[in-house]
Scaffold this active site. Structure first.
Site, PDB file in Angstrom:
ATOM      1  N   HIS B 116     -16.961  35.018  32.476  1.00  0.00           N
ATOM      2  CA  HIS B 116     -17.343  33.953  31.599  1.00  0.00           C
ATOM      3  C   HIS B 116     -18.873  33.904  31.662  1.00  0.00           C
ATOM      4  CE1 HIS B 116     -14.112  31.703  29.891  1.00  0.00           C
ATOM      5  NE2 HIS B 116     -13.455  31.961  30.960  1.00  0.00           N
ATOM      6  N   CYS B 185     -19.980  37.504  27.113  1.00  0.00           N
ATOM      7  CA  CYS B 185     -20.023  37.318  25.754  1.00  0.00           C
ATOM      8  C   CYS B 185     -21.536  36.873  25.619  1.00  0.00           C
ATOM      9  CB  CYS B 185     -19.391  35.941  25.192  1.00  0.00           C
ATOM     10  SG  CYS B 185     -19.796  34.638  25.940  1.00  0.00           S
ATOM     11  N   ARG B 194     -21.200  40.977  22.454  1.00  0.00           N
ATOM     12  CA  ARG B 194     -20.804  40.977  23.874  1.00  0.00           C
ATOM     13  C   ARG B 194     -21.824  41.901  24.488  1.00  0.00           C
ATOM     14  NH1 ARG B 194     -17.417  38.339  22.154  1.00  0.00           N
ATOM     15  NH2 ARG B 194     -15.233  38.590  22.103  1.00  0.00           N
TER      16      ARG B 194
END
Lengths: 53, 217
Positions: B116, B185, B194
């Protein structure tokens, strides 16, 4: 809506305030524990991989 | 009439409070949750390693279970995260996720890991700070693996799965080798692109030999 709930709680004003507080805490708990974890993956922050879509 | 106005305004206030709570949940609570969860994963890893003793860690990775710890000094001297098998949403809430179809840690091919950028502890928040020459160090309980970043951060589209190929496209690598790919991301709060970095395996050493050079201060 809230007036209706208030009128239907038992006891005097202090008891009603206490029950209201408990109700609010219960709602927040349910939201954080069940509703938000379900809703959060619908937002884009989870898309960190290159093959999922 | 008054009842309707009152009810509508109460509903609006409720919706507002709900949104504020949800923002608090996403920004703050997922981080608290994930930090606790990652601590638990690290704890279970260390326990597992203690029990395994000196057995070589050749067991197949189990989906959703931790199998390694990652250290990236550039992201902070104390930055370390558990790496779990698989990249499912529920797995990525607990740590970094290893793409199940890619190589094993330290193995021939491409060991690819996703994490993340934001929410759930923000593990890869400072991903764009990574530079060529930075170390990415992993431990599987018996061996330290030191990877060196060669290229990145490279911005690409979500469908570009060739970036985690055994010889990743656009990475500049031309021959098969032992590589590492990290993905997250971009932009920070979005999902349109990305970010990728690539590294090659520079050295390995048994954990008995102490921390690798890259982790010493």
């Amino acid at each position: 809506m809230y007036g209706w709930i208030w009128r239907h709680l038992p006891g005097n004003a202090w008891v009603r305030a206490l029950i209201s507080l408990l109700l609010i805490l219960a709602v927040v708990y349910v939201l954080f524990q069940y509703v938000f974890p379900w809703a959060e993956p619908l937002l884009p922050f989870n898309d960190v991989t290159v093959d999922d879509q | 009439m008054r009842l309707i106005v009152r009810t509508v305004s109460e509903l609006c206030m409720t919706a507002g409070a709900l949104i504020v709570l949800f923002v608090a949940y996403v920004l703050f609570w997922t981080g608290v949750d994930a930090d606790n969860e990652m601590d638990r994963q690290v704890e279970s890893l260390k326990q597992q390693w203690a029990e395994d003793g000196r057995k070589p860690a050749a067991a197949p990775y189990r989906d959703g279970r931790p199998f390694a710890l990652m250290y990236i000094p550039r992201l902070g001297f104390t930055w370390n995260k558990p790496v779990l098998e698989g990249t499912r949403t529920s797995t990525l809430k607990k740590g970094l996720g290893h793409y199940a179809a890619t190589a094993r840690l330290g193995g021939q091919g491409n060991f690819a890991v996703a994490g993340h950028r934001r929410t759930y502890g923000d593990p890869f928040k400072d991903f764009p700070e990574l530079r060529r020459g930075d170390a990415v160090v992993l431990s599987d309980g018996t061996t330290w693996f030191t990877y060196r970043i060669d290229k990145g951060p490279y911005k690409t589209l979500p469908a570009d799965i060739q970036v985690i190929d055994p010889v990743p496209r656009k990475s500049g690598y031309t021959r098969p080798g032992r590589y590492l790919t990290l993905t997250t991301c971009d932009p920070e709060w979005g999902h349109s692109h990305r970010l990728i970095v690539w590294a090659h395996l520079e050295s390995t050493q048994p954990v008995d030999a102490g921390k690798p050079e890259a982790l010493r201060r």
